[in-house]
Motif scaffolding. Sequence first.
Motif, PDB file in Angstrom:
ATOM      1  N   LEU A 114       0.835  -1.205   0.000  1.00 56.43           N
ATOM      2  CA  LEU A 114       0.000   0.000   0.000  1.00 56.43           C
ATOM      3  C   LEU A 114       0.870   1.257   0.000  1.00 56.43           C
ATOM      4  N   LEU A 115       1.967   1.224   0.738  1.00 59.47           N
ATOM      5  CA  LEU A 115       2.896   2.353   0.729  1.00 59.47           C
ATOM      6  C   LEU A 115       3.428   2.596  -0.682  1.00 59.47           C
ATOM      7  N   PHE A 116       3.875   1.539  -1.355  1.00 61.42           N
ATOM      8  CA  PHE A 116       4.447   1.691  -2.690  1.00 61.42           C
ATOM      9  C   PHE A 116       3.383   2.081  -3.713  1.00 61.42           C
ATOM     10  N   GLU A 117       2.146   1.599  -3.519  1.00 66.30           N
ATOM     11  CA  GLU A 117       1.045   2.001  -4.399  1.00 66.30           C
ATOM     12  C   GLU A 117       0.821   3.508  -4.302  1.00 66.30           C
ATOM     13  N   GLY A 118       0.812   4.017  -3.080  1.00 59.28           N
ATOM     14  CA  GLY A 118       0.628   5.453  -2.892  1.00 59.28           C
ATOM     15  C   GLY A 118       1.778   6.266  -3.440  1.00 59.28           C
ATOM     16  N   THR A 120       3.574   5.755  -6.030  1.00 61.61           N
ATOM     17  CA  THR A 120       3.499   5.900  -7.485  1.00 61.61           C
ATOM     18  C   THR A 120       2.510   6.984  -7.902  1.00 61.61           C
ATOM     19  N   ASN A 121       1.629   7.382  -6.997  1.00 60.09           N
ATOM     20  CA  ASN A 121       0.606   8.381  -7.323  1.00 60.09           C
ATOM     21  C   ASN A 121       0.972   9.799  -6.883  1.00 60.09           C
ATOM     22  N   ARG A 122       2.142   9.950  -6.277  1.00 64.21           N
ATOM     23  CA  ARG A 122       2.537  11.279  -5.804  1.00 64.21           C
ATOM     24  C   ARG A 122       2.839  12.228  -6.962  1.00 64.21           C
ATOM     25  N   VAL A 123       2.655  13.509  -6.721  1.00 66.60           N
ATOM     26  CA  VAL A 123       2.947  14.525  -7.723  1.00 66.60           C
ATOM     27  C   VAL A 123       4.444  14.787  -7.734  1.00 66.60           C
ATOM     28  N   ILE A 124       5.083  14.542  -8.865  1.00 66.58           N
ATOM     29  CA  ILE A 124       6.515  14.758  -9.011  1.00 66.58           C
ATOM     30  C   ILE A 124       6.739  15.855 -10.060  1.00 66.58           C
ATOM     31  N   ALA A 125       7.589  16.816  -9.732  1.00 64.76           N
ATOM     32  CA  ALA A 125       7.928  17.881 -10.676  1.00 64.76           C
ATOM     33  C   ALA A 125       9.428  18.124 -10.623  1.00 64.76           C
ATOM     34  N   GLU A 126       9.988  18.534 -11.731  1.00 68.85           N
ATOM     35  CA  GLU A 126      11.421  18.763 -11.820  1.00 68.85           C
ATOM     36  C   GLU A 126      11.736  20.245 -11.697  1.00 68.85           C
ATOM     37  N   HIS A 127      12.714  20.586 -10.889  1.00 67.77           N
ATOM     38  CA  HIS A 127      13.214  21.957 -10.874  1.00 67.77           C
ATOM     39  C   HIS A 127      14.701  21.969 -10.537  1.00 67.77           C
ATOM     40  N   ALA A 128      15.283  23.122 -10.418  1.00 68.20           N
ATOM     41  CA  ALA A 128      16.733  23.255 -10.364  1.00 68.20           C
ATOM     42  C   ALA A 128      17.381  22.578  -9.167  1.00 68.20           C
ATOM     43  N   LEU A 129      16.708  22.491  -8.039  1.00 62.37           N
ATOM     44  CA  LEU A 129      17.353  21.950  -6.848  1.00 62.37           C
ATOM     45  C   LEU A 129      17.277  20.430  -6.769  1.00 62.37           C
ATOM     46  N   ASN A 130      16.323  19.833  -7.431  1.00 63.33           N
ATOM     47  CA  ASN A 130      16.174  18.389  -7.339  1.00 63.33           C
ATOM     48  C   ASN A 130      15.403  17.914  -8.561  1.00 63.33           C
ATOM     49  N   HIS A 131      16.013  17.037  -9.374  1.00 57.34           N
ATOM     50  CA  HIS A 131      15.398  16.611 -10.624  1.00 57.34           C
ATOM     51  C   HIS A 131      14.278  15.599 -10.429  1.00 57.34           C
TER      52      HIS A 131
END
Length: 197
Positions: A114-118, A120-131
Amino acid sequence: QRRVAITTGGTVMAYGQTGAGKTFTITGSTENFQERGMIPRALSHLYQSINSMIEHSVIVRVSYMEIYNEILTDLLADENEEPKTLTISEDAGLTVVKGLNVRLADNEEEALNLLFEGETNRVIAEHALNHASSRSHCVFTVHIESRSRTQSSSNFTLSKLNFVDLAGSERLGKTKSEGLTKKEKSIDCDSALIPLL
């Protein structure tokens, strides 16, 4: 009459600027057992303790919620169901999130899935400090219900353990973010998160 004893649980909160390792600290690596995070380690310890509690019956459920731009999202929602609008309200003096799935986890493996399922649904965005930056606050909660096997009383104890992974705390100018990411709102932890924990 059925009686319920509510006990105060605990909260682990990871706070800091992007790239500091908050998400890695909370969830760890899925590829290296030695680099597992606080949630997998806590779940392992929890189920070991439950298995040794022969005089108590314990039910474990988990929920996983994301707060992004002040919108609540259920990270464990069934993808085949119509998305629900999550709302914060009070029930019997407790702050609850209506519509949030709380899923049964009979063992450590189910809880980790359940942890890993959640994740995969997180919002991920790329910016200068962390890709691979997580751009949202996330709350993984373990809900524990315990009752005695030896006493005839119908009383049972409810408690919960929260793991909170906050979005980066850096100033917008340092991230060089553009577009939607630049418009992201900073959430006041005191007003938005603490009542839920």
